[in-house]
Design a protein around this motif. Structure first.
Motif, PDB file in Angstrom:
ATOM      1  N   ALA A 159       0.832  -1.202   0.000  1.00 38.16           N
ATOM      2  CA  ALA A 159       0.000   0.000   0.000  1.00 38.16           C
ATOM      3  C   ALA A 159       0.867   1.253   0.000  1.00 38.16           C
ATOM      4  O   ALA A 159       0.628   2.196  -0.775  1.00 38.16           O
ATOM      5  CB  ALA A 159      -0.934  -0.009   1.203  1.00 38.16           C
ATOM      6  N   GLU A 160       1.883   1.269   0.862  1.00 38.41           N
ATOM      7  CA  GLU A 160       2.757   2.446   0.949  1.00 38.41           C
ATOM      8  C   GLU A 160       3.536   2.648  -0.344  1.00 38.41           C
ATOM      9  O   GLU A 160       3.662   3.775  -0.841  1.00 38.41           O
ATOM     10  CB  GLU A 160       3.706   2.292   2.141  1.00 38.41           C
ATOM     11  CG  GLU A 160       4.515   3.538   2.473  1.00 38.41           C
ATOM     12  CD  GLU A 160       5.770   3.682   1.649  1.00 38.41           C
ATOM     13  OE1 GLU A 160       6.217   4.832   1.443  1.00 38.41           O
ATOM     14  OE2 GLU A 160       6.305   2.644   1.193  1.00 38.41           O
ATOM     15  N   ALA A 200      -6.973   9.883   3.432  1.00 40.05           N
ATOM     16  CA  ALA A 200      -6.179   8.649   3.366  1.00 40.05           C
ATOM     17  C   ALA A 200      -6.784   7.702   2.339  1.00 40.05           C
ATOM     18  O   ALA A 200      -7.996   7.468   2.315  1.00 40.05           O
ATOM     19  CB  ALA A 200      -6.138   7.981   4.738  1.00 40.05           C
ATOM     20  N   ARG A 201      -5.946   7.163   1.472  1.00 45.23           N
ATOM     21  CA  ARG A 201      -6.436   6.275   0.414  1.00 45.23           C
ATOM     22  C   ARG A 201      -6.881   4.944   1.011  1.00 45.23           C
ATOM     23  O   ARG A 201      -6.282   4.435   1.960  1.00 45.23           O
ATOM     24  CB  ARG A 201      -5.366   6.032  -0.642  1.00 45.23           C
ATOM     25  CG  ARG A 201      -4.885   7.298  -1.323  1.00 45.23           C
ATOM     26  CD  ARG A 201      -4.266   7.011  -2.667  1.00 45.23           C
ATOM     27  NE  ARG A 201      -5.301   6.845  -3.686  1.00 45.23           N
ATOM     28  CZ  ARG A 201      -5.052   6.439  -4.943  1.00 45.23           C
ATOM     29  NH1 ARG A 201      -3.817   6.127  -5.291  1.00 45.23           N
ATOM     30  NH2 ARG A 201      -6.019   6.332  -5.822  1.00 45.23           N
ATOM     31  N   ARG A 242      -9.821   7.254   9.653  1.00 46.09           N
ATOM     32  CA  ARG A 242      -9.379   8.520   9.067  1.00 46.09           C
ATOM     33  C   ARG A 242      -9.385   9.650  10.097  1.00 46.09           C
ATOM     34  O   ARG A 242      -8.469  10.476  10.144  1.00 46.09           O
ATOM     35  CB  ARG A 242     -10.281   8.886   7.888  1.00 46.09           C
ATOM     36  CG  ARG A 242      -9.953   8.153   6.588  1.00 46.09           C
ATOM     37  CD  ARG A 242     -10.984   8.424   5.525  1.00 46.09           C
ATOM     38  NE  ARG A 242     -10.510   8.095   4.180  1.00 46.09           N
ATOM     39  CZ  ARG A 242     -11.288   8.001   3.120  1.00 46.09           C
ATOM     40  NH1 ARG A 242     -12.595   8.226   3.234  1.00 46.09           N
ATOM     41  NH2 ARG A 242     -10.783   7.683   1.931  1.00 46.09           N
ATOM     42  N   SER A 272      -2.508   5.329   4.299  1.00 47.78           N
ATOM     43  CA  SER A 272      -3.434   4.511   3.527  1.00 47.78           C
ATOM     44  C   SER A 272      -4.057   3.444   4.428  1.00 47.78           C
ATOM     45  O   SER A 272      -3.535   3.137   5.508  1.00 47.78           O
ATOM     46  CB  SER A 272      -2.730   3.866   2.331  1.00 47.78           C
ATOM     47  OG  SER A 272      -1.592   3.133   2.749  1.00 47.78           O
ATOM     48  N   TYR A 328       0.563   3.081  -3.440  1.00 50.70           N
ATOM     49  CA  TYR A 328      -0.532   4.042  -3.325  1.00 50.70           C
ATOM     50  C   TYR A 328      -0.255   5.180  -2.344  1.00 50.70           C
ATOM     51  O   TYR A 328      -1.068   6.077  -2.200  1.00 50.70           O
ATOM     52  CB  TYR A 328      -1.821   3.313  -2.944  1.00 50.70           C
ATOM     53  CG  TYR A 328      -2.151   2.212  -3.923  1.00 50.70           C
ATOM     54  CD1 TYR A 328      -2.525   2.518  -5.224  1.00 50.70           C
ATOM     55  CD2 TYR A 328      -2.050   0.870  -3.564  1.00 50.70           C
ATOM     56  CE1 TYR A 328      -2.806   1.517  -6.139  1.00 50.70           C
ATOM     57  CE2 TYR A 328      -2.325  -0.143  -4.471  1.00 50.70           C
ATOM     58  CZ  TYR A 328      -2.707   0.195  -5.758  1.00 50.70           C
ATOM     59  OH  TYR A 328      -2.973  -0.811  -6.682  1.00 50.70           O
ATOM     60  N   ASP A 362     -10.842   3.672  -2.950  1.00 52.51           N
ATOM     61  CA  ASP A 362     -10.179   4.391  -4.033  1.00 52.51           C
ATOM     62  C   ASP A 362      -9.627   3.426  -5.070  1.00 52.51           C
ATOM     63  O   ASP A 362      -9.545   3.757  -6.258  1.00 52.51           O
ATOM     64  CB  ASP A 362      -9.030   5.241  -3.473  1.00 52.51           C
ATOM     65  CG  ASP A 362      -9.525   6.303  -2.512  1.00 52.51           C
ATOM     66  OD1 ASP A 362     -10.273   7.188  -2.949  1.00 52.51           O
ATOM     67  OD2 ASP A 362      -9.165   6.228  -1.320  1.00 52.51           O
TER      68      ASP A 362
END
Length: 261
Positions: free
Chosen positions: A116-117, A215-216, A207, A124, A120, A235
């Motif tokens: 994720a990091e 935050a995605r 969030r 996240s 994206y 997302d």
């Protein structure tokens, strides 16, 4: 090439990577009785489907929740003279975890956070729909900091069918309405839309705690597409996120410790 393996409680996902590119992927049942011999036969069959051989696999990386299967995969890797890496304590130097007990964090959650990091950005939130529904949180500095674990969608459905005598097995599909007009639709509303609503609520709270309303949110796992059809909270839907995280961790370990035959 690298073979990445995500061993869940119900299914095992396998991905064959050429550098960072996922070239083939498969799923098979997670069977705790599998031996290195059975793994050998299965993998050989999958590779032959695409004209490949075991000689193309020179590295195997695992993220698993089934220790006895990890041992068998390691034995198989040794058999074919492939380098093997298990995500967890052995890879702690190349992953970022802020947790009271890092050793308790599941390998699949570590892989999700890394992917994720990298792919994206941070902060996240990853929602992984498998046997359990795991929510993994990456803070603005790129560290895995925790999350939430809930019963998985299929487990919830199986428990309902087992306990409610008049409810037969019902397909996991998004119903046309939140107000179910039939028993089937009502169960689908409670299961699928209920899971979507739970995720929406938890994402909103996470969030707020992060102080990161933008935050995605990434969905992954075998049931991700079913829930994603019922909400706009995601997302990105990336069904191969865990495998990509395993691949990235293996790359970092390879760069850190040069491999010698």
């Amino acid at each position: 090439m690298l073979l990445a393996i995500d061993m869940g409680n119900t299914q095992t996902a396998l991905g064959l990577f050429d550098a960072d590119e996922l070239v083939r992927s498969w799923r098979m049942p997670t069977d705790r009785t599998f031996t290195a011999d059975e793994i050998h036969v299965r993998l050989l069959g999958y590779l032959r489907m695409y004209g490949l051989t075991l000689e193309c696999v020179d590295e195997i990386a695992f993220a698993g929740v089934v220790p006895q299967l990890t041992r068998e995969w390691r034995a198989f890797a040794q058999r074919i003279a492939a380098r093997s890496i298990a995500v967890g304590a052995d890879t702690a130097a190349v992953t970022c975890i802020h947790a009271p007990h890092p050793e308790e964090v599941g390998a699949d959650r570590i892989a999700n956070a890394v992917a994720a990091e990298k792919l994206y950005g941070a902060p996240s939130i990853v929602v992984d729909f498998g046997t359990a529904t795991n929510i993994d949180v990456v803070d603005s500095d790129g560290y895995y900091i925790g999350g939430a674990i809930a019963p998985g969608l299929r487990i919830s459905m199986d428990a309902l069918v087992a306990r409610a005598a008049r409810i037969a097995s019902i397909p996991l599909e998004t119903p046309p309405h939140a107000i179910g007009r039939t028993t089937e639709e009502a169960v689908q509303s409670g299961a699928v839309l209920g899971t979507a609503a739970m995720v929406e609520g938890l994402v909103s709270r996470i969030r707020a705690e992060l102080g990161a309303p933008e935050a995605r949110v990434i969905a992954t796992g075998g049931l991700a597409n079913i829930v994603a059809d019922s909400t706009n909270v995601f997302d990105v839907v990336d069904g191969q996120l865990t495998l990509k995280g395993i691949c990235e961790i293996a790359r970092r370990m390879r760069d850190r410790v040069p491999h010698t035959a």
